[in-house]
Design a protein around this motif. Structure first.
Motif, PDB file in Angstrom:
ATOM      1  N   LEU A  68      28.995  72.594   9.414  1.00 46.43           N
ATOM      2  CA  LEU A  68      29.776  73.718   9.904  1.00 46.43           C
ATOM      3  C   LEU A  68      31.262  73.545   9.606  1.00 46.43           C
ATOM      4  CD1 LEU A  68      29.619  76.368  11.436  1.00 46.43           C
ATOM      5  CD2 LEU A  68      29.923  75.099  13.574  1.00 46.43           C
ATOM      6  N   GLY A  69      31.740  72.330   9.784  1.00 48.95           N
ATOM      7  CA  GLY A  69      33.169  72.109   9.582  1.00 48.95           C
ATOM      8  C   GLY A  69      33.601  72.244   8.142  1.00 48.95           C
ATOM      9  N   THR A  70      32.659  72.134   7.195  1.00 50.57           N
ATOM     10  CA  THR A  70      33.034  72.209   5.796  1.00 50.57           C
ATOM     11  C   THR A  70      32.694  73.550   5.180  1.00 50.57           C
ATOM     12  OG1 THR A  70      30.894  71.290   5.150  1.00 50.57           O
ATOM     13  CG2 THR A  70      32.677  69.738   5.515  1.00 50.57           C
ATOM     14  N   ALA A  71      31.974  74.358   5.903  1.00 51.16           N
ATOM     15  CA  ALA A  71      31.556  75.638   5.347  1.00 51.16           C
ATOM     16  C   ALA A  71      32.663  76.669   5.507  1.00 51.16           C
ATOM     17  CB  ALA A  71      30.299  76.142   6.060  1.00 51.16           C
ATOM     18  N   PRO A  72      32.836  77.585   4.554  1.00 47.39           N
ATOM     19  CA  PRO A  72      33.821  78.665   4.686  1.00 47.39           C
ATOM     20  C   PRO A  72      33.436  79.569   5.851  1.00 47.39           C
ATOM     21  CG  PRO A  72      32.960  78.495   2.435  1.00 47.39           C
ATOM     22  CD  PRO A  72      32.117  77.641   3.284  1.00 47.39           C
ATOM     23  N   VAL A  95      27.989  83.238   1.060  1.00 47.95           N
ATOM     24  CA  VAL A  95      27.243  82.084   0.577  1.00 47.95           C
ATOM     25  C   VAL A  95      27.964  81.537  -0.639  1.00 47.95           C
ATOM     26  CG1 VAL A  95      25.066  81.305  -0.398  1.00 47.95           C
ATOM     27  CG2 VAL A  95      25.062  83.025   1.414  1.00 47.95           C
ATOM     28  N   GLN A  96      28.296  80.264  -0.607  1.00 45.00           N
ATOM     29  CA  GLN A  96      29.024  79.661  -1.710  1.00 45.00           C
ATOM     30  C   GLN A  96      28.293  78.420  -2.197  1.00 45.00           C
ATOM     31  OE1 GLN A  96      33.135  78.995  -0.955  1.00 45.00           O
ATOM     32  NE2 GLN A  96      33.490  81.048  -0.115  1.00 45.00           N
ATOM     33  N   ALA A  97      28.408  78.161  -3.454  1.00 47.10           N
ATOM     34  CA  ALA A  97      27.776  76.971  -4.030  1.00 47.10           C
ATOM     35  C   ALA A  97      28.430  75.728  -3.451  1.00 47.10           C
ATOM     36  CB  ALA A  97      27.914  76.979  -5.547  1.00 47.10           C
ATOM     37  N   ALA A  98      27.635  74.710  -3.216  1.00 46.50           N
ATOM     38  CA  ALA A  98      28.152  73.461  -2.676  1.00 46.50           C
ATOM     39  C   ALA A  98      27.697  72.323  -3.576  1.00 46.50           C
ATOM     40  CB  ALA A  98      27.661  73.248  -1.250  1.00 46.50           C
ATOM     41  N   PRO A 119      22.158  73.880  -4.092  1.00 52.69           N
ATOM     42  CA  PRO A 119      22.099  74.128  -2.647  1.00 52.69           C
ATOM     43  C   PRO A 119      23.351  74.861  -2.197  1.00 52.69           C
ATOM     44  CG  PRO A 119      21.467  71.867  -3.154  1.00 52.69           C
ATOM     45  CD  PRO A 119      22.006  72.449  -4.425  1.00 52.69           C
ATOM     46  N   ARG A 120      23.213  75.674  -1.171  1.00 50.75           N
ATOM     47  CA  ARG A 120      24.332  76.491  -0.699  1.00 50.75           C
ATOM     48  C   ARG A 120      24.502  76.326   0.801  1.00 50.75           C
ATOM     49  NH1 ARG A 120      25.449  81.097  -4.203  1.00 50.75           N
ATOM     50  NH2 ARG A 120      24.204  80.953  -6.094  1.00 50.75           N
ATOM     51  N   ILE A 121      25.681  76.695   1.268  1.00 49.83           N
ATOM     52  CA  ILE A 121      25.973  76.689   2.702  1.00 49.83           C
ATOM     53  C   ILE A 121      26.353  78.099   3.119  1.00 49.83           C
ATOM     54  CG2 ILE A 121      27.475  75.809   4.521  1.00 49.83           C
ATOM     55  CD1 ILE A 121      27.926  73.337   2.776  1.00 49.83           C
ATOM     56  N   ASP A 122      25.749  78.566   4.192  1.00 43.45           N
ATOM     57  CA  ASP A 122      26.107  79.869   4.753  1.00 43.45           C
ATOM     58  C   ASP A 122      26.166  79.726   6.260  1.00 43.45           C
ATOM     59  OD1 ASP A 122      26.591  82.514   5.223  1.00 43.45           O
ATOM     60  OD2 ASP A 122      24.535  83.177   4.841  1.00 43.45           O
ATOM     61  N   LYS A 123      27.355  79.851   6.806  1.00 46.79           N
ATOM     62  CA  LYS A 123      27.560  79.757   8.249  1.00 46.79           C
ATOM     63  C   LYS A 123      26.985  78.464   8.816  1.00 46.79           C
ATOM     64  CE  LYS A 123      27.562  84.774   8.803  1.00 46.79           C
ATOM     65  NZ  LYS A 123      26.891  85.954   9.419  1.00 46.79           N
ATOM     66  N   GLY A 124      27.194  77.356   8.089  1.00 44.93           N
ATOM     67  CA  GLY A 124      26.772  76.061   8.597  1.00 44.93           C
ATOM     68  C   GLY A 124      25.321  75.722   8.350  1.00 44.93           C
ATOM     69  N   ARG A 178      16.553  83.301  -7.437  1.00 39.31           N
ATOM     70  CA  ARG A 178      15.881  82.211  -6.734  1.00 39.31           C
ATOM     71  C   ARG A 178      15.839  82.518  -5.243  1.00 39.31           C
ATOM     72  NH1 ARG A 178      15.127  81.558 -11.277  1.00 39.31           N
ATOM     73  NH2 ARG A 178      15.486  79.730 -12.612  1.00 39.31           N
ATOM     74  N   VAL A 179      14.708  82.185  -4.614  1.00 38.27           N
ATOM     75  CA  VAL A 179      14.599  82.303  -3.167  1.00 38.27           C
ATOM     76  C   VAL A 179      15.052  80.995  -2.545  1.00 38.27           C
ATOM     77  CG1 VAL A 179      13.042  82.621  -1.214  1.00 38.27           C
ATOM     78  CG2 VAL A 179      12.732  83.979  -3.283  1.00 38.27           C
ATOM     79  N   LEU A 180      16.025  81.066  -1.659  1.00 38.88           N
ATOM     80  CA  LEU A 180      16.526  79.897  -0.963  1.00 38.88           C
ATOM     81  C   LEU A 180      16.154  80.009   0.506  1.00 38.88           C
ATOM     82  CD1 LEU A 180      18.520  80.467  -3.482  1.00 38.88           C
ATOM     83  CD2 LEU A 180      20.029  78.842  -2.337  1.00 38.88           C
ATOM     84  N   ILE A 181      15.720  78.883   1.077  1.00 33.85           N
ATOM     85  CA  ILE A 181      15.356  78.909   2.492  1.00 33.85           C
ATOM     86  C   ILE A 181      16.148  77.849   3.240  1.00 33.85           C
ATOM     87  CG2 ILE A 181      13.019  79.639   1.868  1.00 33.85           C
ATOM     88  CD1 ILE A 181      12.060  76.872   2.863  1.00 33.85           C
ATOM     89  N   PRO A 182      16.280  78.012   4.572  1.00 30.60           N
ATOM     90  CA  PRO A 182      16.980  76.990   5.362  1.00 30.60           C
ATOM     91  C   PRO A 182      16.259  75.649   5.221  1.00 30.60           C
ATOM     92  CG  PRO A 182      16.623  78.989   6.651  1.00 30.60           C
ATOM     93  CD  PRO A 182      15.815  79.137   5.405  1.00 30.60           C
ATOM     94  N   LEU A 183      17.021  74.610   4.986  1.00 25.92           N
ATOM     95  CA  LEU A 183      16.438  73.295   4.774  1.00 25.92           C
ATOM     96  C   LEU A 183      15.614  72.846   5.970  1.00 25.92           C
ATOM     97  CD1 LEU A 183      16.337  71.007   2.725  1.00 25.92           C
ATOM     98  CD2 LEU A 183      18.367  70.042   3.809  1.00 25.92           C
TER      99      LEU A 183
END
Length: 424
Positions: A20-24, A29-32, A50-55, A122-127
């Motif tokens: 969360l602290g590193t996510a915009p 959704v941004q590439a990480a 992999p991407r981060i969206d709202k932590g 691509r379909v991305l799902i929560p890890l």
């Protein structure tokens, strides 16, 4: 590599709080690219980062799913992924729809930490879904920004080599599908023998005889193989393979030993071919020998070959042809460390991974490939890396050199293996 399992809620919380602290905070959704994902301590390669969206960490579902042995189908009309996998021996069917915060697991609705998304085809799902739906242990290392996944236990064919020093561990035979008894060799004079210092039919221990051990395994439907060892260190194996008389005599010795001692199969461990001599000629010699042996063996006797990996210095092995002749191949993906390396220095995961890929690319069907694992190199925290690779590529199974090493280091090797795999 064994990690303490995290609960489902804890997994989601750890990932969310850690990232969360590193996510915009823009919600985009941004590439990480700095985030890496490892499965059983070996990195996964993604065609979409992999991407981060709202932590919440998102990963391409197909890449991770297929590495876990999950069957995946995509319905573009309904924007739904159907995933079928094994969780604790039970088949689990999961339906995930892009944009939906709930999944259907075996017909029942389950709340998701976040909805699946579609990005760049691509379909991305929560890890965290891999933990809650598919029994995968998930961890997060903030310092290295690495997600670690530990695959669940899986059934596969397990084979162990029972050498002269394996008597004390003979109770472990019950945990295997097959056992290769290292009691014979083709000696330096080109003669097949059950006698000698290195490999020999052992003496009886009271009422326990070599034949009774073999018969007991067969009675429990654990296929007993006779391992035949030969080395080309000074050209002695090439001499046998090149001489029709020696070839015939050795094959007669093998077939007689199999019949007399009740073996259900033969494992040829012919080492050292193609190091100095012409590789193509050596491959043909071995192919011809295997064809002749196969023709001489009864139809109900299995044939297996232990071969060096393609990323070794030994090039005298035609993987594709040998796989077509044998019931399976054991790729001995070890001895990569420098000569003189002390025991229990794990083999490099990257080279073991490469060995598997090269064998498959050479034409060995995955259902015929056993990953050879040297327990003298591995530890309780590394052996599951290798077993994880066997699971990742959906290989037939694993073959352990040797049974007598499961307990010799008293370091949890047996428990580590049992946590990762179980015989089919």
């Amino acid at each position: 590599m064994l990690h303490k399992p995290l609960g489902k809620t804890a997994v989601a919380a750890v990932l969310a709080l850690s990232l969360l602290g590193t996510a915009p905070h823009s919600g985009q959704v941004q590439a990480a690219p700095a985030i890496s994902v490892k499965l059983d301590d070996v990195a996964l390669t993604f065609d979409a980062a992999p991407r981060i969206d709202k932590g919440v960490t998102y990963v391409p579902f197909r890449t991770v799913g297929e590495a876990l042995g999950i069957q995946i189908t995509w319905n573009s009309k309904t924007q739904t992924v159907k995933a079928i996998g094994e969780v604790k021996g039970q088949t689990t069917e999961v339906l995930l729809q892009v944009g939906s915060t709930s999944a259907t697991v075996n017909g029942k609705k389950v709340k998701l930490a976040a909805p699946p998304v579609q990005r760049e085809g691509r379909v991305l799902i929560p890890l965290s879904s891999f933990s809650s739906q598919f029994g995968v242990n998930v961890g997060w290392n903030q310092a290295t920004r690495t997600v670690s996944l530990v695959s669940p236990q899986r059934e596969m064919h397990l084979r162990a080599f029972y050498a002269l020093q394996s008597f004390q561990e003979r109770d472990l035979v019950a945990s295997m599908n097959s056992v290769a008894f290292g009691w014979s060799r083709i000696d330096r004079e080109g003669q097949f023998t059950l006698q000698g210092d290195e490999y020999r039919l052992p003496a009886a221990a009271g009422d326990v005889t070599p034949q009774s051990i073999v018969a007991d395994a067969a009675d429990r439907e654990i296929k007993p193989y006779l391992m035949v060892y030969a080395l080309d260190g000074n050209g002695e194996l090439t001499k046998v393979l090149s001489d029709s008389s020696l070839r015939q005599k050795s094959i007669e010795g093998i077939t007689t030993a199999v019949a007399d001692n009740g073996f259900g199969g033969v494992v040829l461990d012919f080492e050292g071919l193609g190091f100095k001599l012409d590789a193509a000629k050596q491959q043909k010699l071995l192919n011809d020998y295997v064809k002749q042996l196969k023709a001489a063996l009864p139809s109900d006797i299995a044939l297996s070959l232990a071969v060096p990996p393609l990323n070794s210095a030994y090039k005298g092995y035609d993987y594709k042809t040998l796989a077509s002749l044998a019931d399976d191949l054991i790729v001995m993906a070890y001895q990569y460390n420098p000569v003189g390396t002390k025991a229990q220095v794990p083999e490099p995961n990257s080279l073991v991974d490469q060995a598997i890929q090269q064998a498959l690319q050479a034409g060995v069907p995955k259902q015929k490939l056993l990953l050879g694992i040297s327990l003298s190199s591995e530890t309780a925290t590394s052996v599951d890396d290798k077993l994880g690779l066997a699971k990742r590529y959906d290989l037939k199974g694993a073959a352990f050199w040797r049974l007598g090493l499961f307990r010799s280091y008293n370091n949890g090797m047996e428990a580590a293996v049992n946590a990762s795999v179980v015989k089919e």
